[in-house]
Design a protein around this motif. Sequence first.
Motif, short mmCIF file in Angstrom:
data_model
loop_
_atom_site.label_atom_id
_atom_site.label_comp_id
_atom_site.label_asym_id
_atom_site.label_seq_id
_atom_site.Cartn_x
_atom_site.Cartn_y
_atom_site.Cartn_z
N GLU A 50 1.30 12.71 -4.86
CA GLU A 50 1.56 12.04 -6.13
C GLU A 50 2.86 11.23 -6.09
N LYS A 51 3.92 11.81 -5.57
CA LYS A 51 5.21 11.13 -5.51
C LYS A 51 5.12 9.88 -4.63
N ASN A 54 2.80 7.17 -6.30
CA ASN A 54 3.42 6.58 -7.50
C ASN A 54 4.42 5.49 -7.14
N ASP A 59 -2.90 5.33 -7.26
CA ASP A 59 -3.25 6.64 -7.80
C ASP A 59 -3.56 7.61 -6.66
#
Length: 126
Positions: A50-51, A54, A59
Amino acid sequence: MKRIHVLERVKTRKEQIGLTLDNISKLSQLGNRTVTRFFSGEDVKLSTLEKITNIMGLDFAGNETVDIKTLRETRAKEKAIYIVSLVQDTSALEMQGLESKDIELLIADTKEQFLTGEYQKNLWAS
């Protein structure tokens, strides 16, 4: 979607943007070893994925959520504001602070330098 497909999309985006593993590590606040493990295809936590995605405007599946132009402009503006604020804080201490209009012009000029000028190579550096 398979992990290898997501990894390929992330690697492609990394090259398109011009990020280094060190930049990704600093911007994501992840360790270099963790970022290296991710890019070598090893298992990592979902929060790591996710990091990293982002930062790149992607996504979890590697789909674009922010286009590259917007991503670069946003980063350039953030860096420009930071740089100008350092100058403004120092100037204010010396009682030579700039007016709001002058600050806005300085931010716009610095942003442009990060996008197309001499500071372009430093856009993603922390």
